[in-house]
Design a protein around this motif. Sequence first.
Motif, mmCIF file in Angstrom:
data_model
loop_
_atom_site.group_PDB
_atom_site.id
_atom_site.type_symbol
_atom_site.label_atom_id
_atom_site.label_comp_id
_atom_site.label_asym_id
_atom_site.label_seq_id
_atom_site.Cartn_x
_atom_site.Cartn_y
_atom_site.Cartn_z
ATOM 1 N N UNK A 9 15.710 18.550 -13.386
ATOM 2 C CA UNK A 9 14.338 17.988 -12.978
ATOM 3 C C UNK A 9 15.613 16.403 -12.711
ATOM 4 N N UNK A 10 15.903 16.663 -11.741
ATOM 5 C CA UNK A 10 16.551 15.063 -11.227
ATOM 6 C C UNK A 10 15.890 14.558 -10.532
ATOM 7 N N UNK A 11 14.834 15.049 -9.798
ATOM 8 C CA UNK A 11 14.654 13.845 -8.200
ATOM 9 C C UNK A 11 13.490 13.047 -8.921
ATOM 10 N N UNK A 12 14.351 12.046 -7.623
ATOM 11 C CA UNK A 12 13.803 10.756 -7.901
ATOM 12 C C UNK A 12 12.406 10.290 -6.869
ATOM 13 N N UNK A 13 11.535 9.192 -7.029
ATOM 14 C CA UNK A 13 11.519 9.322 -8.912
ATOM 15 C C UNK A 13 10.488 10.146 -8.864
ATOM 16 N N UNK A 33 2.396 12.346 -17.572
ATOM 17 C CA UNK A 33 2.935 13.447 -16.797
ATOM 18 C C UNK A 33 3.891 13.093 -15.433
ATOM 19 N N UNK A 34 5.233 13.721 -16.012
ATOM 20 C CA UNK A 34 5.243 13.243 -14.579
ATOM 21 C C UNK A 34 6.465 14.214 -13.687
ATOM 22 N N UNK A 35 5.394 15.421 -13.435
ATOM 23 C CA UNK A 35 5.418 15.952 -13.436
ATOM 24 C C UNK A 35 4.282 16.226 -11.980
ATOM 25 N N UNK A 165 13.120 7.876 -14.384
ATOM 26 C CA UNK A 165 14.008 8.559 -13.578
ATOM 27 C C UNK A 165 14.159 9.849 -15.326
ATOM 28 N N UNK A 166 14.291 10.719 -14.594
ATOM 29 C CA UNK A 166 14.261 12.532 -15.792
ATOM 30 C C UNK A 166 15.565 11.964 -16.456
ATOM 31 N N UNK A 167 16.424 11.275 -15.510
ATOM 32 C CA UNK A 167 18.084 12.023 -16.153
ATOM 33 C C UNK A 167 17.863 10.738 -17.264
ATOM 34 N N UNK A 168 18.337 9.848 -16.803
ATOM 35 C CA UNK A 168 18.163 8.464 -18.118
ATOM 36 C C UNK A 168 17.037 7.767 -18.769
ATOM 37 N N UNK A 169 16.064 9.313 -18.525
ATOM 38 C CA UNK A 169 14.881 8.310 -19.093
ATOM 39 C C UNK A 169 14.370 7.421 -19.493
ATOM 40 N N UNK A 170 14.541 6.489 -17.918
ATOM 41 C CA UNK A 170 14.127 4.956 -18.005
ATOM 42 C C UNK A 170 13.337 4.375 -16.812
#
Length: 192
Positions: A9-13, A33-35, A165-170
């Motif tokens: 789930x690394x789509x940006x942003x 929710x981010x999705x 940013x799902x990968x870095x959680x920032x």
Amino acid sequence: MKKSLGPNTLAQPTPVWAVGSYDEDGKPDAMIAAWGGICGSDPACLTVSVRPTRHTYAGILKHKAFTVSVSSVAVAAEADYLGMVSGDKVDKFAVTGLTPVKGEFVDAPYIEEFPLVIECELRETVDLNAHVMFVGEIRDVKCDEDKLADGKYPDPEKVLPLIFSPGTRVYHTVGQKVGKGFDMGRKYIKKD
């Protein structure tokens, strides 16, 4: 050279949206929710994906409605908190001081302090295993007047929406304008 990161789930942003609903007892609730994103234009619709185990989930199904309050830099800590705890354990509005407002067009609350609000009527659900995607038909969009461009459209440089940013959680926010849409690419259109 690009490195493969596998299916993830690394789509940006991704957005930082507070999904508002009344719970099964009628108490205002909101979760982050981010999705989610726009999924149709006629009728105008958006989606948010929620795990069935989340407190907000049952409220959306019961009331057939939800809101999306778009978080901004000014309420970043409050937004982060909304995603850290469950509404079945704490009153998130009391803890953060955020104000729930009854939706004008749907049976769901929105958050007064968030600059951009979208009221949605539940149109469809799609089971995606870990999440259920709620498709909401947009019944109204509200924006703080001082955050509008030309008095009629939300201006990202004024709203300063949080993005995740799902990968870095920032959390981040938007940057500067790059150019006008449906204009910059004109140089590639062949002239007959």
